[in-house]
Design a protein around this motif. Structure first.
Motif, PDB file in Angstrom:
ATOM      1  N   ALA A  71      -1.804   1.402  55.677  1.00 51.75           N
ATOM      2  CA  ALA A  71      -1.615   0.751  54.381  1.00 51.75           C
ATOM      3  C   ALA A  71      -2.661  -0.349  54.238  1.00 51.75           C
ATOM      4  O   ALA A  71      -3.067  -0.983  55.207  1.00 51.75           O
ATOM      5  CB  ALA A  71      -0.215   0.173  54.283  1.00 51.75           C
ATOM      6  N   PHE A  72      -3.110  -0.554  53.022  1.00 50.69           N
ATOM      7  CA  PHE A  72      -4.069  -1.612  52.759  1.00 50.69           C
ATOM      8  C   PHE A  72      -3.313  -2.909  52.510  1.00 50.69           C
ATOM      9  O   PHE A  72      -2.361  -2.931  51.735  1.00 50.69           O
ATOM     10  CB  PHE A  72      -4.928  -1.260  51.539  1.00 50.69           C
ATOM     11  N   PRO A  73      -3.742  -4.015  53.137  1.00 48.68           N
ATOM     12  CA  PRO A  73      -3.010  -5.275  52.979  1.00 48.68           C
ATOM     13  C   PRO A  73      -3.030  -5.825  51.548  1.00 48.68           C
ATOM     14  O   PRO A  73      -2.141  -6.579  51.174  1.00 48.68           O
ATOM     15  CB  PRO A  73      -3.712  -6.234  53.944  1.00 48.68           C
ATOM     16  N   ASP A  74      -4.009  -5.418  50.750  1.00 54.15           N
ATOM     17  CA  ASP A  74      -4.095  -5.925  49.380  1.00 54.15           C
ATOM     18  C   ASP A  74      -3.447  -4.988  48.356  1.00 54.15           C
ATOM     19  O   ASP A  74      -3.589  -5.202  47.158  1.00 54.15           O
ATOM     20  CB  ASP A  74      -5.542  -6.224  49.002  1.00 54.15           C
ATOM     21  N   VAL A  75      -2.738  -3.952  48.822  1.00 54.52           N
ATOM     22  CA  VAL A  75      -1.989  -3.066  47.925  1.00 54.52           C
ATOM     23  C   VAL A  75      -0.517  -3.214  48.286  1.00 54.52           C
ATOM     24  O   VAL A  75      -0.036  -2.605  49.239  1.00 54.52           O
ATOM     25  CB  VAL A  75      -2.434  -1.591  48.045  1.00 54.52           C
ATOM     26  N   PRO A  76       0.211  -4.041  47.551  1.00 57.78           N
ATOM     27  CA  PRO A  76       1.617  -4.273  47.886  1.00 57.78           C
ATOM     28  C   PRO A  76       2.471  -3.022  47.662  1.00 57.78           C
ATOM     29  O   PRO A  76       2.161  -2.180  46.811  1.00 57.78           O
ATOM     30  CB  PRO A  76       2.036  -5.399  46.939  1.00 57.78           C
ATOM     31  N   ALA A  77       3.526  -2.909  48.426  1.00 57.81           N
ATOM     32  CA  ALA A  77       4.410  -1.740  48.350  1.00 57.81           C
ATOM     33  C   ALA A  77       5.024  -1.550  46.972  1.00 57.81           C
ATOM     34  O   ALA A  77       5.380  -0.433  46.610  1.00 57.81           O
ATOM     35  CB  ALA A  77       5.505  -1.846  49.413  1.00 57.81           C
ATOM     36  N   ASP A  78       5.112  -2.607  46.187  1.00 56.94           N
ATOM     37  CA  ASP A  78       5.692  -2.472  44.846  1.00 56.94           C
ATOM     38  C   ASP A  78       4.635  -2.226  43.760  1.00 56.94           C
ATOM     39  O   ASP A  78       4.955  -2.181  42.585  1.00 56.94           O
ATOM     40  CB  ASP A  78       6.542  -3.694  44.493  1.00 56.94           C
ATOM     41  N   HIS A  79       3.378  -2.025  44.163  1.00 58.60           N
ATOM     42  CA  HIS A  79       2.318  -1.729  43.192  1.00 58.60           C
ATOM     43  C   HIS A  79       2.511  -0.312  42.668  1.00 58.60           C
ATOM     44  O   HIS A  79       2.879   0.593  43.409  1.00 58.60           O
ATOM     45  CB  HIS A  79       0.944  -1.873  43.838  1.00 58.60           C
ATOM     46  N   TRP A  80       2.232  -0.099  41.381  1.00 54.88           N
ATOM     47  CA  TRP A  80       2.460   1.210  40.768  1.00 54.88           C
ATOM     48  C   TRP A  80       1.635   2.323  41.417  1.00 54.88           C
ATOM     49  O   TRP A  80       2.020   3.490  41.396  1.00 54.88           O
ATOM     50  CB  TRP A  80       2.205   1.170  39.258  1.00 54.88           C
ATOM     51  N   ALA A  81       0.494   1.998  42.034  1.00 53.67           N
ATOM     52  CA  ALA A  81      -0.370   3.016  42.634  1.00 53.67           C
ATOM     53  C   ALA A  81      -0.259   3.080  44.159  1.00 53.67           C
ATOM     54  O   ALA A  81      -1.016   3.791  44.800  1.00 53.67           O
ATOM     55  CB  ALA A  81      -1.813   2.771  42.232  1.00 53.67           C
ATOM     56  N   TYR A  82       0.686   2.355  44.726  1.00 50.84           N
ATOM     57  CA  TYR A  82       0.810   2.267  46.187  1.00 50.84           C
ATOM     58  C   TYR A  82       0.867   3.646  46.853  1.00 50.84           C
ATOM     59  O   TYR A  82       0.114   3.922  47.786  1.00 50.84           O
ATOM     60  CB  TYR A  82       2.049   1.441  46.545  1.00 50.84           C
ATOM     61  N   GLU A  83       1.773   4.491  46.401  1.00 51.56           N
ATOM     62  CA  GLU A  83       1.942   5.812  47.028  1.00 51.56           C
ATOM     63  C   GLU A  83       0.676   6.654  46.903  1.00 51.56           C
ATOM     64  O   GLU A  83       0.255   7.308  47.858  1.00 51.56           O
ATOM     65  CB  GLU A  83       3.132   6.558  46.411  1.00 51.56           C
ATOM     66  N   ALA A  84       0.062   6.660  45.731  1.00 57.65           N
ATOM     67  CA  ALA A  84      -1.153   7.453  45.513  1.00 57.65           C
ATOM     68  C   ALA A  84      -2.294   6.953  46.404  1.00 57.65           C
ATOM     69  O   ALA A  84      -2.995   7.764  47.029  1.00 57.65           O
ATOM     70  CB  ALA A  84      -1.560   7.401  44.050  1.00 57.65           C
ATOM     71  N   VAL A  85      -2.464   5.645  46.467  1.00 61.99           N
ATOM     72  CA  VAL A  85      -3.524   5.067  47.296  1.00 61.99           C
ATOM     73  C   VAL A  85      -3.317   5.452  48.753  1.00 61.99           C
ATOM     74  O   VAL A  85      -4.252   5.889  49.439  1.00 61.99           O
ATOM     75  CB  VAL A  85      -3.592   3.534  47.122  1.00 61.99           C
ATOM     76  N   ASN A  86      -2.106   5.325  49.241  1.00 61.71           N
ATOM     77  CA  ASN A  86      -1.845   5.652  50.640  1.00 61.71           C
ATOM     78  C   ASN A  86      -1.972   7.143  50.927  1.00 61.71           C
ATOM     79  O   ASN A  86      -2.500   7.540  51.966  1.00 61.71           O
ATOM     80  CB  ASN A  86      -0.481   5.122  51.072  1.00 61.71           C
ATOM     81  N   ARG A  87      -1.499   7.996  49.992  1.00 60.30           N
ATOM     82  CA  ARG A  87      -1.637   9.443  50.177  1.00 60.30           C
ATOM     83  C   ARG A  87      -3.103   9.851  50.249  1.00 60.30           C
ATOM     84  O   ARG A  87      -3.510  10.630  51.117  1.00 60.30           O
ATOM     85  CB  ARG A  87      -0.950  10.187  49.024  1.00 60.30           C
ATOM     86  N   LEU A  88      -3.905   9.326  49.326  1.00 55.82           N
ATOM     87  CA  LEU A  88      -5.324   9.665  49.319  1.00 55.82           C
ATOM     88  C   LEU A  88      -6.043   9.113  50.547  1.00 55.82           C
ATOM     89  O   LEU A  88      -6.967   9.737  51.072  1.00 55.82           O
ATOM     90  CB  LEU A  88      -5.983   9.154  48.037  1.00 55.82           C
ATOM     91  N   ASN A  89      -5.618   7.962  51.024  1.00 59.40           N
ATOM     92  CA  ASN A  89      -6.197   7.405  52.238  1.00 59.40           C
ATOM     93  C   ASN A  89      -5.850   8.276  53.447  1.00 59.40           C
ATOM     94  O   ASN A  89      -6.725   8.617  54.248  1.00 59.40           O
ATOM     95  CB  ASN A  89      -5.705   5.968  52.453  1.00 59.40           C
ATOM     96  N   LEU A  90      -4.592   8.662  53.563  1.00 59.93           N
ATOM     97  CA  LEU A  90      -4.175   9.510  54.686  1.00 59.93           C
ATOM     98  C   LEU A  90      -4.871  10.868  54.660  1.00 59.93           C
ATOM     99  O   LEU A  90      -5.159  11.442  55.707  1.00 59.93           O
ATOM    100  CB  LEU A  90      -2.663   9.698  54.677  1.00 59.93           C
ATOM    101  N   ALA A  91      -5.171  11.370  53.465  1.00 65.24           N
ATOM    102  CA  ALA A  91      -5.864  12.651  53.331  1.00 65.24           C
ATOM    103  C   ALA A  91      -7.367  12.517  53.575  1.00 65.24           C
ATOM    104  O   ALA A  91      -8.071  13.521  53.637  1.00 65.24           O
ATOM    105  CB  ALA A  91      -5.616  13.228  51.940  1.00 65.24           C
ATOM    106  N   GLY A  92      -7.857  11.285  53.703  1.00 61.37           N
ATOM    107  CA  GLY A  92      -9.282  11.072  53.943  1.00 61.37           C
ATOM    108  C   GLY A  92     -10.130  11.084  52.689  1.00 61.37           C
ATOM    109  O   GLY A  92     -11.350  11.113  52.766  1.00 61.37           O
ATOM    110  N   VAL A  93      -9.488  11.056  51.527  1.00 63.30           N
ATOM    111  CA  VAL A  93     -10.227  11.100  50.260  1.00 63.30           C
ATOM    112  C   VAL A  93     -10.802   9.734  49.919  1.00 63.30           C
ATOM    113  O   VAL A  93     -11.922   9.627  49.432  1.00 63.30           O
ATOM    114  CB  VAL A  93      -9.324  11.618  49.117  1.00 63.30           C
ATOM    115  N   ILE A  94     -10.036   8.683  50.166  1.00 58.10           N
ATOM    116  CA  ILE A  94     -10.513   7.331  49.923  1.00 58.10           C
ATOM    117  C   ILE A  94     -10.429   6.528  51.209  1.00 58.10           C
ATOM    118  O   ILE A  94      -9.679   6.886  52.129  1.00 58.10           O
ATOM    119  CB  ILE A  94      -9.706   6.610  48.804  1.00 58.10           C
ATOM    120  N   SER A  95     -11.199   5.476  51.256  1.00 58.27           N
ATOM    121  CA  SER A  95     -11.142   4.576  52.406  1.00 58.27           C
ATOM    122  C   SER A  95     -11.329   3.159  51.892  1.00 58.27           C
ATOM    123  O   SER A  95     -11.775   2.943  50.772  1.00 58.27           O
ATOM    124  CB  SER A  95     -12.230   4.928  53.425  1.00 58.27           C
ATOM    125  N   GLY A  96     -10.992   2.236  52.720  1.00 53.62           N
ATOM    126  CA  GLY A  96     -11.125   0.843  52.324  1.00 53.62           C
ATOM    127  C   GLY A  96     -12.487   0.282  52.674  1.00 53.62           C
ATOM    128  O   GLY A  96     -13.378   0.976  53.159  1.00 53.62           O
TER     129      GLY A  96
END
Length: 90
Positions: free
Chosen positions: A2-27
């Motif tokens: 999880a990215f420290p600057d993306v809070p769990a209650d952010h509307w895009a939290y799940e999408a950001v984490n899914r794409l990160n886990l899939a290797g599509v995006i990175s920090g």
């Protein structure tokens, strides 16, 4: 991760984490996502390429012609002609 600057209650939290886990995006090197930063066309191209590669690996899409009726012809000239994608600059 999880990215420290993306809070769990952010509307895009799940999408950001899914794409990160899939290797599509990175920090960034500091570990943050920095979701309010602008994205360059180079970064979009890299993300789309990683997304496409993840689809190929996960779903077994193949490029080109195939002898099997079960194979998907994603990436073939025939598929591309029927499913055009255009990216335009300003």
């Amino acid at each position: 991760m999880a990215f420290p600057d993306v809070p769990a209650d952010h509307w895009a939290y799940e999408a950001v984490n899914r794409l990160n886990l899939a290797g599509v995006i990175s920090g960034y090197p500091d570990g943050e996502f920095k979701g309010n930063n602008p994205v360059t066309r180079y970064e979009v191209a890299a993300m789309l390429d990683r997304f496409w590669q993840a689809l190929i690996i996960q779903h077994g899409f193949q490029s080109g012609k195939s002898d099997s009726a079960d194979d998907t012809l994603v990436g073939s000239a025939e598929w591309n002609a029927e499913h055009p994608v255009m990216l335009r600059g300003n």
